[in-house]
Design a protein around this motif. Structure first.
Motif, PDB file in Angstrom:
ATOM      1  N   UNK A 391     -63.792 -10.731 -18.786  1.00 49.67           N
ATOM      2  CA  UNK A 391     -64.107  -9.564 -19.605  1.00 49.67           C
ATOM      3  C   UNK A 391     -65.596  -9.266 -19.490  1.00 49.67           C
ATOM      4  N   UNK A 392     -65.941  -7.990 -19.644  1.00 44.91           N
ATOM      5  CA  UNK A 392     -67.332  -7.567 -19.567  1.00 44.91           C
ATOM      6  C   UNK A 392     -67.679  -6.697 -20.763  1.00 44.91           C
ATOM      7  N   UNK A 393     -68.970  -6.699 -21.110  1.00 50.82           N
ATOM      8  CA  UNK A 393     -69.449  -5.700 -22.058  1.00 50.82           C
ATOM      9  C   UNK A 393     -69.503  -4.360 -21.327  1.00 50.82           C
ATOM     10  N   UNK A 394     -69.145  -3.294 -22.024  1.00 52.74           N
ATOM     11  CA  UNK A 394     -69.103  -1.987 -21.380  1.00 52.74           C
ATOM     12  C   UNK A 394     -67.717  -1.707 -20.829  1.00 52.74           C
ATOM     13  N   UNK A 395     -67.634  -1.267 -19.586  1.00 49.22           N
ATOM     14  CA  UNK A 395     -66.362  -0.845 -19.012  1.00 49.22           C
ATOM     15  C   UNK A 395     -65.508  -2.037 -18.588  1.00 49.22           C
ATOM     16  N   UNK A 396     -64.212  -1.936 -18.905  1.00 50.85           N
ATOM     17  CA  UNK A 396     -63.205  -2.907 -18.476  1.00 50.85           C
ATOM     18  C   UNK A 396     -62.017  -2.109 -17.935  1.00 50.85           C
ATOM     19  N   UNK A 397     -62.055  -1.708 -16.666  1.00 50.48           N
ATOM     20  CA  UNK A 397     -61.044  -0.786 -16.121  1.00 50.48           C
ATOM     21  C   UNK A 397     -59.611  -1.262 -16.307  1.00 50.48           C
ATOM     22  N   UNK A 398     -59.381  -2.564 -16.164  1.00 53.62           N
ATOM     23  CA  UNK A 398     -58.016  -3.075 -16.296  1.00 53.62           C
ATOM     24  C   UNK A 398     -57.488  -2.831 -17.705  1.00 53.62           C
TER      25      UNK A 398
END
Length: 686
Positions: A391-398
């Motif tokens: 997981x990332x801060x900001x965009x998580x396309x999945x």
């Protein structure tokens, strides 16, 4: 060996080591308060102060804050204390109670339990309307004391022993403050403290309007506020408010710790004033270091997560910075408070609030929604301590694709309220099956003379806090500096961001559960409280949360049996100390012990460092509440425990003969718990 340990409240000799104050005040600036106390009434106050031990389990319990399943406690560095202050306006008899706890969070479970204990002891003297309980938000405390499942996942369910320790400790601090009531003066001062915090979510902060950003030119809130208690011209207590996260201790740490704010309070009380936490009677000085709007304020100035063991020194350094700023204010001028003591609390269903146009900022009416966990929340704060990989801060396309194709398809209304959040868990829907998070939450406004505290059960960013403060200050006619957000108060519902910060979907925005309009909903409620407080009117209590007492799941079994290592007895010394040490060196002793969960030793100690006097008697110079000691537990085989006790010999320690004493409790197969003691060989400090 098996022995009866000394009484838990016995006095001890305080080690007269030099207090460490080497960081200086280069980053602190003092200023007079924005205004004198309100003119409504010039009567005095009765003020009471109290401290109690609120430490829960210290071994085999998940630690609260970083959300890591692998962070299981394995010992104790510093005890977690609750500090309470009762303020009574003599003219009217109205009173308020403020409790500051060295806890990760204050959950509804604890709030309700403390209020229940107060009612049993004092009737209607202390109720939800005049009691504010706030946490320092250490990330190194034991978890498992919530009645909501989300916060008990990393602890494998509810831990009754920790819950009771926290609730009892908070109540006892309040009781001690009640019994300490005496005529006192209150003085309020403000200052600035820089070099103690950094904005860990600058991407989100920079989205705020210029008027907000200009108020914080360095993207941090440097305001440090001190409320000090004086009797006969002598300072006997102080509460400091400064926003910085309790994340100086790392997610790899396994020792219970009060983190930077806990060290600041300990240093002022113990190392400066010589307070003996195990002694009977009222302490000569009580200091609390409380949170404000610290949601995006990190103590890790390089924006890199802390590491162990370097985090012990950074924790101490962060605490000293806060202490030195507060101590300088205590020596400087302050505005003598007078006037009303008053408070209001209401409950709101934060999942279903219609927010009026004057609070939304776009001239339109909006609604909050059922709570949802964002994908960015699962990432954790990358600057203080990451959570789940992938997981990332900001965009998580999945997760954006999943949100749009599955969750938002089922509920377009949810998309409107939660967008642009990538929903990881629609936790509000899960609440229908079992209570995962709290939706009916308390919001409070407390007044002590010129000081106003907005009690919010969340982690409020500096700009979100600024808007709440401006809302209240404009209604009650107070200077902005005299209105503070008291975050982490009375319950917990994660973060509060501005709508603009929410759009960035950093960790804080992903953790703002009730959608983009959550802050405006809280501003609307704060405004209603401010009008009521200003005009002296009452408000309906609102929708109270359900009482979940006795319904929390407990999945982790307790201690079954303790046994010493093969061919050993409980209390045997497995690793002896050296014969001689010098100040600055570390003493280490290993004992054949037992599981510390058998008895939490609350108000007592698992260890003592003792010095022999000229007559041969032994006197305690340090215990497990001192910064210089550490208590490590490790399982040895199936039922045996190894206890490692260390003592960092302070500079200035008198030469002499010392020893290490271990106090534990062993559980037999039949369930009987018996005290055990181990005593090291003597050693010299030269």
């Amino acid at each position: 060996m098996t022995a009866k340990r000394p009484p838990s409240r016995s006095r001890r000799t305080v080690l007269k080591a030099g207090a460490v104050t080497g960081l200086g005040l280069a980053g602190a600036h003092l200023a007079a308060p924005g205004a004198a106390a309100a003119a409504a009434g010039d009567g005095g106050y009765l003020v009471g102060r109290g401290i109690s031990d609120a430490t829960g389990e210290v071994a085999e319990v998940g630690m609260m804050g970083y959300g890591r399943f692998d962070q299981q406690a394995a010992g104790l560095h510093t005890r977690l204390r609750a500090r309470a202050f009762v303020v009574v306006e003599e003219a009217s008899g109205r009173r308020v109670l403020l409790i500051v706890a060295d806890s990760p969070m204050i959950f509804e479970s604890v709030h309700r339990a403390v209020l229940r204990r107060l009612k049993q002891a004092y009737g209607d003297l202390y109720t939800e309307q005049n009691v504010l309980i706030t946490a320092t938000h250490t990330h190194a405390g034991p978890g498992g004391y919530s009645h909501h499942l989300l916060y008990n996942t990393t602890t494998f369910g509810f831990h009754k022993a920790t819950f009771e320790a926290v609730a009892d400790g908070l109540f006892e601090a309040a009781r001690n403050a009640h019994e300490d009531l005496a005529p006192s003066e209150l003085l309020l001062s403000h200052g600035t403290l820089t070099g103690a915090s950094v904005n860990r979510s600058r991407t989100a902060f920079d989205r705020n309007p210029k008027a907000d950003r200009d108020h914080f030119p360095d993207a941090v809130d440097p305001l440090t506020t001190l409320l000090r208690v004086e009797r006969d011209g002598r300072t006997v207590g102080a509460v400091n408010w400064f926003p910085v996260h309790g994340t100086s201790m790392s997610g790899d740490n396994r020792l219970i710790s009060a983190d930077n704010k806990g060290y600041a309070a300990y240093h002022w009380e113990r190392e400066v004033h010589g307070v003996d936490y195990l002694a009977d009677g009222s302490p000569v000085f009580v200091s609390a270091f409380a949170q404000t709007n610290s949601g995006d304020m990190s103590p890790n100035l390089d924006l890199v997560p802390p590491t162990t063991p370097a985090d012990f020194e950074s924790t101490r350094a962060g605490g000293l910075r806060q202490y030195e700023a507060a101590a300088a204010q205590a020596e400087g001028p302050g505005a003598r408070l007078a006037g009303p003591v008053d408070s209001r609390l209401v409950y709101i269903d934060l999942s279903d609030v219609t927010v009026r146009p004057e609070f939304t900022g776009d001239g339109r009416t909006h609604r909050t929604s059922k709570p949802c966990v964002g994908a960015a929340m699962a990432a954790g704060s990358l600057e203080d301590g990451p959570a789940f990989p992938g997981f990332d801060e900001g965009e998580n396309p999945f997760w954006d694709a999943i949100s749009n194709s599955l969750i938002y398809t089922v509920s377009p209304e949810l998309k409107q309220a939660q967008a642009p959040k990538d929903v990881f868990v629609p936790i509000g829907e899960m609440n229908r099956i079992y209570p995962w998070v709290q939706e009916r939450v308390p919001v409070m406004l407390m007044r002590i003379g010129a000081l106003y505290l907005i009690g919010v059960p969340g982690e409020v960013t500096v700009c979100a806090g600024l808007r709440l403060r401006r809302t209240v200050a404009g209604i009650v006619g107070a200077p902005l500096d005299d209105v503070l957000v008291a975050g982490y108060s009375n319950a917990y519902f994660h973060y509060v961001t501005t709508p603009e910060e929410y759009d960035a979907q950093q960790y804080e925005g992903g953790s703002t559960l009730f959608g983009r309009w959550q802050l405006p909903a809280l501003q609307q409620t704060a405004a209603e409280l401010a009008v009521s407080l200003r005009d002296g009117t009452s408000l309906p209590l609102g929708p109270e949360p359900p009482d979940l007492t006795g319904k929390a799941l407990a999945l982790q079994p307790g201690v079954v049996l303790d046994a010493p290592p093969l061919f050993r007895k409980f209390g045997d010394v497995l690793v002896r100390p050296r014969e001689t040490y010098r100040p600055g060196e570390r003493v280490e002793v290993v004992f054949a012990g037992a599981h510390p969960g058998n008895d939490l030793h609350r108000g007592d100690t698992y260890l003592r460092i003792e010095r022999r006097d000229s007559g041969g008697a032994w006197h305690t110079v340090a215990d497990d509440g001192d910064w210089t000691t550490r208590f490590h537990w490790a399982r040895d085989g199936v039922a045996a425990s190894k206890i490692t006790i260390t003592w960092d010999v302070p500079q200035g320690t008198p030469s002499g003969t010392y020893r290490v004493v271990y106090h534990g409790d062993a559980k037999s197969l039949g369930g009987k718990v018996s005290p055990i003691t181990g005593v090291s060989t003597a050693f010299q400090v030269r």
